[in-house]
Design a protein around this motif. Structure first.
Motif, PDB file in Angstrom:
ATOM      1  N   GLU A  82      46.682  32.895  50.219  1.00  0.00           N
ATOM      2  CA  GLU A  82      47.194  34.166  50.966  1.00  0.00           C
ATOM      3  C   GLU A  82      48.073  34.812  50.077  1.00  0.00           C
ATOM      4  O   GLU A  82      48.019  36.168  50.089  1.00  0.00           O
ATOM      5  N   ASN A  83      49.122  34.154  49.363  1.00  0.00           N
ATOM      6  CA  ASN A  83      49.929  35.064  48.658  1.00  0.00           C
ATOM      7  C   ASN A  83      49.190  35.660  47.332  1.00  0.00           C
ATOM      8  O   ASN A  83      49.469  36.693  47.065  1.00  0.00           O
ATOM      9  N   CYS A  84      48.189  34.912  46.904  1.00  0.00           N
ATOM     10  CA  CYS A  84      47.364  35.330  45.671  1.00  0.00           C
ATOM     11  C   CYS A  84      46.642  36.517  46.018  1.00  0.00           C
ATOM     12  O   CYS A  84      46.529  37.592  45.109  1.00  0.00           O
ATOM     13  N   SER A  85      45.848  36.707  47.319  1.00  0.00           N
ATOM     14  CA  SER A  85      45.342  37.976  47.689  1.00  0.00           C
ATOM     15  C   SER A  85      45.985  38.894  48.347  1.00  0.00           C
ATOM     16  O   SER A  85      45.870  40.213  47.777  1.00  0.00           O
ATOM     17  N   THR A  86      47.065  38.562  48.790  1.00  0.00           N
ATOM     18  CA  THR A  86      48.148  39.995  49.122  1.00  0.00           C
ATOM     19  C   THR A  86      48.648  40.304  47.954  1.00  0.00           C
ATOM     20  O   THR A  86      48.637  41.729  47.924  1.00  0.00           O
ATOM     21  N   SER A  87      48.954  39.613  47.020  1.00  0.00           N
ATOM     22  CA  SER A  87      49.299  40.558  45.463  1.00  0.00           C
ATOM     23  C   SER A  87      48.331  41.261  45.281  1.00  0.00           C
ATOM     24  O   SER A  87      48.700  42.317  44.464  1.00  0.00           O
ATOM     25  N   LEU A  88      47.158  41.017  45.335  1.00  0.00           N
ATOM     26  CA  LEU A  88      46.023  42.037  44.861  1.00  0.00           C
ATOM     27  C   LEU A  88      46.087  43.103  45.596  1.00  0.00           C
ATOM     28  O   LEU A  88      45.904  44.191  44.799  1.00  0.00           O
ATOM     29  N   LEU A  89      46.522  43.172  46.742  1.00  0.00           N
ATOM     30  CA  LEU A  89      46.633  44.586  47.806  1.00  0.00           C
ATOM     31  C   LEU A  89      47.636  45.375  47.107  1.00  0.00           C
ATOM     32  O   LEU A  89      47.653  46.568  47.202  1.00  0.00           O
ATOM     33  N   ARG A  90      48.806  44.754  46.576  1.00  0.00           N
ATOM     34  CA  ARG A  90      49.955  45.709  46.123  1.00  0.00           C
ATOM     35  C   ARG A  90      49.772  46.081  44.721  1.00  0.00           C
ATOM     36  O   ARG A  90      50.804  46.862  44.147  1.00  0.00           O
ATOM     37  N   SER A  91      48.808  45.563  43.975  1.00  0.00           N
ATOM     38  CA  SER A  91      48.591  45.796  42.478  1.00  0.00           C
ATOM     39  C   SER A  91      47.934  47.317  42.238  1.00  0.00           C
ATOM     40  O   SER A  91      46.941  47.610  43.026  1.00  0.00           O
ATOM     41  N   ASN A  92      47.933  47.869  41.029  1.00  0.00           N
ATOM     42  CA  ASN A  92      47.626  48.989  40.484  1.00  0.00           C
ATOM     43  C   ASN A  92      46.320  48.609  39.564  1.00  0.00           C
ATOM     44  O   ASN A  92      45.505  49.430  39.376  1.00  0.00           O
ATOM     45  N   LYS A  93      46.675  47.763  38.759  1.00  0.00           N
ATOM     46  CA  LYS A  93      45.444  47.334  37.563  1.00  0.00           C
ATOM     47  C   LYS A  93      45.370  45.933  37.525  1.00  0.00           C
ATOM     48  O   LYS A  93      46.139  45.124  37.056  1.00  0.00           O
ATOM     49  N   CYS A  94      44.122  45.607  38.196  1.00  0.00           N
ATOM     50  CA  CYS A  94      43.765  43.976  38.215  1.00  0.00           C
ATOM     51  C   CYS A  94      42.598  43.455  37.322  1.00  0.00           C
ATOM     52  O   CYS A  94      41.634  44.409  37.252  1.00  0.00           O
ATOM     53  N   ILE A 134      38.852  32.622  48.646  1.00  0.00           N
ATOM     54  CA  ILE A 134      39.626  33.457  48.272  1.00  0.00           C
ATOM     55  C   ILE A 134      38.862  34.576  47.546  1.00  0.00           C
ATOM     56  O   ILE A 134      39.596  35.730  47.617  1.00  0.00           O
ATOM     57  N   LEU A 135      37.510  34.428  47.167  1.00  0.00           N
ATOM     58  CA  LEU A 135      36.801  35.680  46.914  1.00  0.00           C
ATOM     59  C   LEU A 135      36.849  36.806  48.309  1.00  0.00           C
ATOM     60  O   LEU A 135      36.821  37.858  48.006  1.00  0.00           O
ATOM     61  N   GLU A 136      36.534  36.105  49.355  1.00  0.00           N
ATOM     62  CA  GLU A 136      36.389  36.686  50.566  1.00  0.00           C
ATOM     63  C   GLU A 136      37.718  37.439  50.940  1.00  0.00           C
ATOM     64  O   GLU A 136      37.679  38.507  51.294  1.00  0.00           O
ATOM     65  N   LYS A 137      38.768  36.677  50.587  1.00  0.00           N
ATOM     66  CA  LYS A 137      40.145  37.283  50.752  1.00  0.00           C
ATOM     67  C   LYS A 137      40.401  38.560  49.889  1.00  0.00           C
ATOM     68  O   LYS A 137      40.899  39.516  50.169  1.00  0.00           O
ATOM     69  N   PHE A 138      40.026  38.263  48.568  1.00  0.00           N
ATOM     70  CA  PHE A 138      40.052  39.670  47.548  1.00  0.00           C
ATOM     71  C   PHE A 138      39.071  40.675  48.194  1.00  0.00           C
ATOM     72  O   PHE A 138      39.652  41.730  47.987  1.00  0.00           O
ATOM     73  N   TYR A 139      37.864  40.358  48.678  1.00  0.00           N
ATOM     74  CA  TYR A 139      36.988  41.305  49.088  1.00  0.00           C
ATOM     75  C   TYR A 139      37.777  42.304  50.236  1.00  0.00           C
ATOM     76  O   TYR A 139      37.869  43.640  50.128  1.00  0.00           O
ATOM     77  N   ASN A 140      38.156  41.597  51.160  1.00  0.00           N
ATOM     78  CA  ASN A 140      38.768  42.220  52.279  1.00  0.00           C
ATOM     79  C   ASN A 140      39.972  42.963  51.886  1.00  0.00           C
ATOM     80  O   ASN A 140      40.226  44.114  52.279  1.00  0.00           O
ATOM     81  N   ASN A 141      40.748  42.408  50.915  1.00  0.00           N
ATOM     82  CA  ASN A 141      41.923  43.197  50.622  1.00  0.00           C
ATOM     83  C   ASN A 141      41.821  44.355  49.607  1.00  0.00           C
ATOM     84  O   ASN A 141      42.597  45.191  49.835  1.00  0.00           O
TER      85      ASN A 141
END
Length: 420
Positions: A111-123, A371-378
């Motif tokens: 959850e923490n890993c995928s949420t951080s993706l949501l707040r990022s600008n260059k991943c 985690i890949l699904e979380k990445f996609y949703n976020n």
């Protein structure tokens, strides 16, 4: 005494004649050698074996194991493999087994890993293909269709760069993942043959990480592997330009694991001095040119990725022993200064809990799918948030430019471009 080279006592008894039990020719040659020995040679070999047996007892053997157990728990230590010597004289001959995992190596908070993706600008999301969920009983670890679609779905946001690293050939990777079109100009990056070849986007040409000096050792490695393939159901050999792999993923797990360490030792002895490296992986053993190093590949790809701006998010998922130098690179001060913003989030992971320099681990391939699904949703959420923010920004710009137009300080064509 004629003894299998895979027997435990083989390491300790210096007077025995060794043979490969998988080779009929090897067995015949060993028997012929034994029956051809002179009485003096027989006596010399017997004394070498007798000397070890008389000086080593069952009590000493048990004491050795108890000593290992005593030293196995030390919370201050980092991860390590403890080498157990069969013979004090043969210090270079060791059997490695896991004794302890270092503190700080913990299960990834998805959850923490995928949420951080949501707040990022260059991943950057870099994944070793062997870590992905694959089609059951597939010969070449083919990723499942839903996972491939999810990975492509991450490309809807230009801020995501996805890099797929595999030991497969470039043709195989493009067949599995390649598409003739991009998503908003965003494309997958590939690294084939464990990094020997790489491709920064579908429109780019394949490049070599390094030039191969000599691969004459590959036929030699193949010959050794073939003896094991003929005796382990489900095992097969994969040969490429820069490496050769013994794949036992579909073999009986206990049977395959039983012999893989012996195959490693045999390859290590036979290929010594040939500028090669042997890699342990999940269901495979690979011999490759030592100049093809994954950490060099990752450093090169990150350099290409950060030419204009640095990363503020990284997810790296490795799976085999060749990833350990990559973990060290990504955690180094040098990489921090070259590739990452000061406030960046880095999730450096390995698949399964094992001795590793990674910061986190994912328990299994089902966790990878999650985690890949979380990445996609976020990523979809992030794109919506960004689209709304961009729309607000453009609307404000139009209002400002309109005011400037009334004052005569801007051309009408500027407003037209913004409206488009």
């Amino acid at each position: 005494m004629v003894c299998s080279e895979f027997a435990g006592c083989n390491e300790a008894m210096q007077g025995v004649i060794r043979y490969n039990p998988f080779s009929n020719v090897g067995f015949i040659e060993a028997m012929d050698q034994a029956m051809s020995l002179t009485p003096e040679d027989k006596e010399r070999r017997m004394m070498l074996t007798y000397e070890h047996i008389t000086k080593s007892s069952m009590t000493q053997w048990i004491d050795g194991f108890l000593t290992d157990l005593k030293h196995s728990f030390n919370p201050g230590q980092t991860s390590y493999y403890l080498g157990i010597n069969f013979s004090k004289k043969a210090k270079h001959k060791k059997v490695n087994r896991l004794m302890q995992v270092r503190q700080g190596f913990k299960k990834l908070n998805i959850e923490n890993c995928s949420t951080s993706l949501l707040r990022s600008n260059k991943c950057a999301i870099i994944i070793e293909i062997e870590s992905l969920p694959n089609v059951k009983f597939s010969r070449h670890s083919v990723p499942t269709a839903d996972v491939i679609e999810t990975i492509h779905g991450l490309l809807i946001d230009k801020r995501n760069t996805i890099i797929i690293v595999g030991k497969q050939t470039r043709e195989t990777l493009l067949n599995w993942f390649g598409r003739t079109h991009s998503f908003n100009g965003n494309e997958l990056w590939f690294a084939a043959e464990s990094g020997y070849l790489y491709k920064a986007g579908i429109k780019e040409n394949w490049q070599k990480l390094t030039e191969l000096e000599n691969v004459s050792w590959i036929p030699q490695a193949r010959k050794i592997m073939e003896a094991y393939v003929n005796n382990i159901d489900g095992a097969f050999i994969e040969e490429r330009q820069s490496c050769i792999s013994f794949n036992y993923k579909n073999a009986d797990q206990e049977h395959g694991t039983m012999f893989i360490h012996d195959l490693y030792n045999l390859l290590d002895k036979s290929l010594k001095g040939t500028n090669t490296e042997i890699i342990y992986g999940n269901g495979f053993l690979e011999a490759k040119a030592s100049t093809v190093r994954k950490e060099k590949l990752i450093e090169l790809l990150l350099s290409k990725l950060t030419t204009s701006s640095k990363l503020d998010y990284l997810f790296y998922l490795g799976n085999d022993s060749s990833d350990e130098p990559v973990y060290e690179l990504l955690k180094s001060e040098r990489a921090k200064n070259m590739f990452f913003e000061s406030h960046s989030n880095k999730f450096i992971c390995s698949l399964e809990k094992k001795p590793s320099e990674a910061d986190f681990y994912l328990e299994d391939v089902d966790s990878v799918r999650s985690i890949l699904e979380k990445f996609y949703n976020n990523t979809k959420k992030k794109k919506k948030i960004r689209s709304f923010a961009d729309l607000t920004k453009i609307t404000n710009s139009i209002a400002i430019e309109s005011q400037r137009l009334k004052k005569g300080t801007v051309n009408a064509s500027s407003i037209a471009n913004l409206n488009q």
